[in-house]
Design a protein around this motif. Structure first.
Motif, PDB file in Angstrom:
ATOM      1  N   LYS A  76     -36.221  56.447  57.699  1.00  0.00           N
ATOM      2  CA  LYS A  76     -34.852  56.935  57.467  1.00  0.00           C
ATOM      3  C   LYS A  76     -34.884  58.109  56.487  1.00  0.00           C
ATOM      4  O   LYS A  76     -35.626  58.081  55.499  1.00  0.00           O
ATOM      5  CB  LYS A  76     -33.982  55.824  56.873  1.00  0.00           C
ATOM      6  CG  LYS A  76     -34.003  54.532  57.671  1.00  0.00           C
ATOM      7  CD  LYS A  76     -33.220  54.670  58.956  1.00  0.00           C
ATOM      8  CE  LYS A  76     -33.113  53.319  59.655  1.00  0.00           C
ATOM      9  NZ  LYS A  76     -32.437  53.432  60.946  1.00  0.00           N
TER      10      LYS A  76
ATOM     11  N   TYR B 167     -29.349  55.309  56.406  1.00  0.00           N
ATOM     12  CA  TYR B 167     -29.798  54.069  55.782  1.00  0.00           C
ATOM     13  C   TYR B 167     -28.707  53.587  54.831  1.00  0.00           C
ATOM     14  O   TYR B 167     -28.288  54.320  53.929  1.00  0.00           O
ATOM     15  CB  TYR B 167     -31.096  54.325  55.019  1.00  0.00           C
ATOM     16  CG  TYR B 167     -31.693  53.105  54.349  1.00  0.00           C
ATOM     17  CD1 TYR B 167     -32.456  52.196  55.078  1.00  0.00           C
ATOM     18  CD2 TYR B 167     -31.512  52.878  52.984  1.00  0.00           C
ATOM     19  CE1 TYR B 167     -33.026  51.081  54.464  1.00  0.00           C
ATOM     20  CE2 TYR B 167     -32.074  51.768  52.364  1.00  0.00           C
ATOM     21  CZ  TYR B 167     -32.832  50.873  53.105  1.00  0.00           C
ATOM     22  OH  TYR B 167     -33.394  49.779  52.501  1.00  0.00           O
TER      23      TYR B 167
ATOM     24  N   ALA C 223     -36.349  52.519  52.919  1.00  0.00           N
ATOM     25  CA  ALA C 223     -35.800  53.562  53.782  1.00  0.00           C
ATOM     26  C   ALA C 223     -36.930  54.415  54.366  1.00  0.00           C
ATOM     27  O   ALA C 223     -36.988  54.668  55.579  1.00  0.00           O
ATOM     28  CB  ALA C 223     -34.821  54.433  52.995  1.00  0.00           C
TER      29      ALA C 223
END
Ligand SMILES: *Cc1c(COP(=O)(O)O)cnc(C)c1O
Length: 298
Positions: free
Chosen positions: A57, A135, A52
């Motif tokens: 993200k 995410y 992520a």
């Protein structure tokens, strides 16, 4: 900063009613690596959170039941590491100990109907298709990135064990352990104890393996299915915890230790040293106190 206490301790398991010195049973205490993000859920999140971060993200979105160890682990890990977190919870809006702790960690909770919950990707898209920071993390941290994080359970274990046991929901933890054992300790047998009945369990695990690797699946210890229990299981859990000071729960680790005891008692394991992985998840026990006999009812 990584706040997990790793490697988790390994010690011999002595419980006079169930496990003696002669059984050579040891336990790996992944329940002790973090007070909230305990056990395999934090192992599974490691590479998911890295992924992520790598993709820029900042908002983690995932899924779970109302007593999900995974949502609590995600809420705590997200708070610790500066992510925003949203948890989709299956079923009608409720409040309980687990969801309270999720909220305390700043997780936003969205309750969705069971029919809708089945297609998690669709739910994610519907709510967050315009949120570039969002995410997707599958329920329980399931999948190959999750499995990769669980390889460390084997990698960090220095002593040799003939048999290593884990509980199995999605099979992600088991897959990581099987992959790592094949690389590092091919003479170790990995034993998997499903906590629910699922005809495709073996296929699901195999899908996450790096090759056609051996493992042993011990079905028949589901005690009625996911999150179900039997009086025999509850009595086992209570005696075990009272004799060892180690809490286990009826959903995962209780079924696992019950299975290990049963396999030993019926002499269905070849001789050798056994390691049982305590995958944590203690808070789920709080929602189950009514199942156990009240104090004084022995
Ligand atoms: C989620 C969980 C499991 C199951 O892990 P899978 O990787 O989904 O098989 C086992 N033990 C505990 C305590 C859990 O919370």
């Amino acid at each position: 900063m990584d706040l997990l206490r790793l490697p988790s301790p390994v010690h011999e398991l002595i419980s006079p009613s169930f496990f003696s010195h002669d059984d050579e049973v040891w336990i790996k205490r992944d329940d002790l690596i973090h007070p909230l993000v305990s056990g395999n859920k934090s192992r599974k999140l490691r590479f998911l959170l890295d992924d992520a971060r790598g993709k820029g993200k900042t908002h983690l979105v995932s899924f779970g039941g109302a007593f999900s160890n995974h949502l609590l682990a995600l809420a705590a890990a997200a708070a610790e590491q500066g992510f925003r977190a949203t948890g989709f919870v299956r079923g009608d809006a409720v409040d309980n100990e687990m969801l309270f702790l999720c909220r305390m960690m700043g997780m936003e909770l969205i309750f969705i109907r069971r029919e809708e919950y089945r297609d998690k990707r669709a739910v994610f898209t519907r709510y967050f298709s315009t949120d570039d920071a969002a995410y997707f993390i599958d329920e329980g941290g399931a999948g190959t990135l999750g499995a990769r994080g669980c390889e460390a359970i084997i990698e960090e274990t220095e002593a040799f064990f003939t048999h290593i046991f884990c509980a199995c929901g999605t099979g992600t933890t088991a897959a990581g352990m099987i992959n790592a054992a094949a690389k590092r300790s091919p003479d170790t047998r990995v034993h998997v104890v499903p906590v629910l009945r699922h005809a495709a369990m073996e296929t699901g695990i195999r899908r996450m393996l790096h090759a056609d690797l051996p493992f042993e699946l011990h079905c028949g210890y589901e005690h009625g299915g996911y999150a179900r229990s039997s009086p025999e299981l509850l009595a086992f859990i209570q005696t075990f915890s009272a004799e060892t000071g180690i809490l286990i729960d009826p959903v995962y680790t209780g079924k696992l230790l019950f299975a290990v005891h049963d396999l030993l008692r019926s002499k269905r394991l070849s001789p050798g040293k056994i390691l049982v992985v305590h995958t944590g998840g203690m808070f789920g026990l709080l929602g189950m106190r009514d199942r156990f006999p009240p104090p004084g009812s022995k």
